[in-house]
Write a protein that holds these residues in place. Structure first.
Motif, mmCIF file in Angstrom:
data_model
loop_
_atom_site.group_PDB
_atom_site.id
_atom_site.type_symbol
_atom_site.label_atom_id
_atom_site.label_comp_id
_atom_site.label_asym_id
_atom_site.label_seq_id
_atom_site.Cartn_x
_atom_site.Cartn_y
_atom_site.Cartn_z
ATOM 1 N N TRP A 76 45.346 39.807 18.760
ATOM 2 C CA TRP A 76 45.140 40.654 19.948
ATOM 3 C C TRP A 76 46.311 40.465 20.907
ATOM 4 C CZ3 TRP A 76 39.317 39.233 21.089
ATOM 5 C CH2 TRP A 76 38.531 39.725 20.037
ATOM 6 N N ASN A 77 47.445 41.082 20.578
ATOM 7 C CA ASN A 77 48.668 40.833 21.326
ATOM 8 C C ASN A 77 48.623 41.350 22.762
ATOM 9 O OD1 ASN A 77 49.948 39.525 19.207
ATOM 10 N ND2 ASN A 77 50.631 41.437 18.302
ATOM 11 N N ARG A 78 47.839 42.371 23.017
ATOM 12 C CA ARG A 78 47.784 42.921 24.378
ATOM 13 C C ARG A 78 47.202 41.932 25.381
ATOM 14 N NH1 ARG A 78 46.205 49.334 24.332
ATOM 15 N NH2 ARG A 78 48.000 50.043 23.119
ATOM 16 N N LEU A 79 46.484 40.954 24.885
ATOM 17 C CA LEU A 79 45.909 39.967 25.801
ATOM 18 C C LEU A 79 46.982 39.245 26.606
ATOM 19 C CD1 LEU A 79 43.109 38.305 23.649
ATOM 20 C CD2 LEU A 79 42.828 39.934 25.515
ATOM 21 N N ALA A 80 48.195 39.124 26.036
ATOM 22 C CA ALA A 80 49.264 38.419 26.740
ATOM 23 C C ALA A 80 49.578 39.074 28.075
ATOM 24 C CB ALA A 80 50.521 38.368 25.869
ATOM 25 N N ARG A 81 49.389 40.393 28.146
ATOM 26 C CA ARG A 81 49.701 41.109 29.385
ATOM 27 C C ARG A 81 48.590 40.987 30.424
ATOM 28 N NH1 ARG A 81 51.892 44.499 25.295
ATOM 29 N NH2 ARG A 81 54.156 44.545 25.440
ATOM 30 N N LEU A 82 47.508 40.329 30.051
ATOM 31 C CA LEU A 82 46.416 40.094 31.001
ATOM 32 C C LEU A 82 46.416 38.665 31.521
ATOM 33 C CD1 LEU A 82 43.540 41.851 29.012
ATOM 34 C CD2 LEU A 82 44.834 42.805 30.922
ATOM 35 N N ARG A 83 47.255 37.820 30.940
ATOM 36 C CA ARG A 83 47.182 36.389 31.224
ATOM 37 C C ARG A 83 47.468 36.060 32.684
ATOM 38 N NH1 ARG A 83 50.373 33.174 27.101
ATOM 39 N NH2 ARG A 83 52.052 34.455 27.952
ATOM 40 N N ARG A 84 48.494 36.691 33.256
ATOM 41 C CA ARG A 84 48.810 36.383 34.649
ATOM 42 C C ARG A 84 47.649 36.756 35.563
ATOM 43 N NH1 ARG A 84 54.282 38.508 37.254
ATOM 44 N NH2 ARG A 84 53.636 40.397 36.167
ATOM 45 N N MET A 85 47.079 37.929 35.349
ATOM 46 C CA MET A 85 45.964 38.352 36.192
ATOM 47 C C MET A 85 44.776 37.401 36.056
ATOM 48 S SD MET A 85 44.075 42.068 36.404
ATOM 49 C CE MET A 85 43.518 42.063 34.712
ATOM 50 N N LEU A 86 44.462 36.992 34.836
ATOM 51 C CA LEU A 86 43.354 36.073 34.624
ATOM 52 C C LEU A 86 43.630 34.724 35.280
ATOM 53 C CD1 LEU A 86 42.646 36.920 30.883
ATOM 54 C CD2 LEU A 86 41.126 37.417 32.804
ATOM 55 N N GLY A 87 44.858 34.251 35.158
ATOM 56 C CA GLY A 87 45.219 32.989 35.782
ATOM 57 C C GLY A 87 45.121 33.049 37.295
ATOM 58 N N LEU A 88 45.531 34.166 37.875
ATOM 59 C CA LEU A 88 45.432 34.304 39.323
ATOM 60 C C LEU A 88 43.977 34.426 39.769
ATOM 61 C CD1 LEU A 88 48.509 36.594 40.031
ATOM 62 C CD2 LEU A 88 48.244 34.169 40.601
ATOM 63 N N PHE A 89 43.130 34.987 38.926
ATOM 64 C CA PHE A 89 41.700 34.998 39.254
ATOM 65 C C PHE A 89 41.129 33.583 39.218
ATOM 66 C CE2 PHE A 89 41.182 39.671 38.798
ATOM 67 C CZ PHE A 89 40.380 39.868 39.914
ATOM 68 N N ALA A 90 41.617 32.743 38.307
ATOM 69 C CA ALA A 90 41.196 31.341 38.309
ATOM 70 C C ALA A 90 41.568 30.689 39.637
ATOM 71 C CB ALA A 90 41.846 30.596 37.143
ATOM 72 N N PHE A 91 42.775 30.970 40.113
ATOM 73 C CA PHE A 91 43.212 30.433 41.405
ATOM 74 C C PHE A 91 42.381 31.018 42.541
ATOM 75 C CE2 PHE A 91 46.197 30.678 45.080
ATOM 76 C CZ PHE A 91 46.291 29.320 45.324
ATOM 77 N N PHE A 92 42.067 32.298 42.454
ATOM 78 C CA PHE A 92 41.262 32.971 43.482
ATOM 79 C C PHE A 92 39.886 32.317 43.616
ATOM 80 C CE2 PHE A 92 38.067 36.421 44.178
ATOM 81 C CZ PHE A 92 38.341 36.668 45.518
ATOM 82 N N TYR A 93 39.214 32.082 42.484
ATOM 83 C CA TYR A 93 37.890 31.463 42.557
ATOM 84 C C TYR A 93 37.982 29.988 42.963
ATOM 85 C CZ TYR A 93 35.443 35.566 40.889
ATOM 86 O OH TYR A 93 34.900 36.828 40.800
#
Length: 230
Positions: A76-93
């Motif tokens: 699932w290569n497209r997941l790589a383009r979601l990683r930054r957003m997911l990581g920033l959501f971890a920081f947000f929470y």
């Protein structure tokens, strides 16, 4: 389909996927607001908000760390383009978790907060994990990656230490109640992700360049994207 048309379609699909993931990542926060509006935050609303935001910070961190294994195992290569957003959501929470503690629990009594950090090990570990997460969020842009060069990769390897500290924070918090079921489950998830990373690292041929990694790793622009990165 012509290359330009295929590229435009891929961009539209990626934007739609980002929008869906963004909306889903906000569901836990929307749930808290809904429960608050309905006066349904349990008999101890402060603890409930703290527990919920902390759990979702850890969940987002683990989801972000799972991007590379899912890419490599399932393709699932497209997941790589979601990683930054997911990581920033971890920081947000994580920020919401800290805010709930400092505001709802301590009422911004900074002397009490400092004493808490110094005297209670699980608070110390949690604060350490948060402070380590701050520079990762601050350097999550493409510009910072170019500026830091190889040091950027070294800095973002801290994400695994942060995950371990977050689990330890949760474990020690639950130790007072002798409730280890949930912390054990998260510990197994983090251990599994670490084991995969170490296995792939040791299996890499000697002399081959390391793959880029990090929970807050930025992703390249879609039209010019090279082979997917970790």
């Amino acid at each position: 389909m012509r290359p330009a048309a295929a590229q435009a379609r891929a961009q539209r699909e990626m934007r739609a996927l980002r929008a869906v993931v963004f909306a889903l990542a906000l569901v836990p926060l929307a749930r808290l607001f809904a429960l608050g509006a309905l006066d349904a935050l349990t008999a101890n609303p402060v603890e409930f908000v703290q527990r919920s935001t902390g759990t979702w910070a850890l969940a987002m961190l683990c989801i972000t760390l799972a991007v590379t294994p899912l890419r490599r195992i399932l393709g699932w290569n497209r997941l790589a383009r979601l990683r930054r957003m997911l990581g920033l959501f971890a920081f947000f929470y994580a920020c919401l978790h800290l805010l709930a503690y400092a505001w709802l629990d301590q009422w911004f009594d900074w002397s009490a907060i400092v004493a808490d950090v110094l005297e209670r090990p699980f608070i110390t570990v949690g604060m350490t994990a948060f402070l380590l997460l701050v520079p990762l969020a601050a350097t999550s842009t493409n510009a910072m990656m170019r500026r830091l060069g190889r040091r950027w990769q070294e800095l973002h390897r801290l994400v695994y230490a942060i995950a371990v500290l977050a689990v330890l924070h949760y474990w020690w918090h639950k130790a007072g109640k002798h409730d280890f079921a949930a912390p054990l489950a998260w510990a197994l998830v983090v251990a599994g992700l670490l084991a995969l990373r170490l296995t792939w690292h040791w299996a890499r041929p000697p002399g081959s360049p390391p793959r880029r990694q990090g929970s807050l790793a930025p992703s390249p622009a879609l039209p010019r994207s090279p082979p997917e990165r970790e």
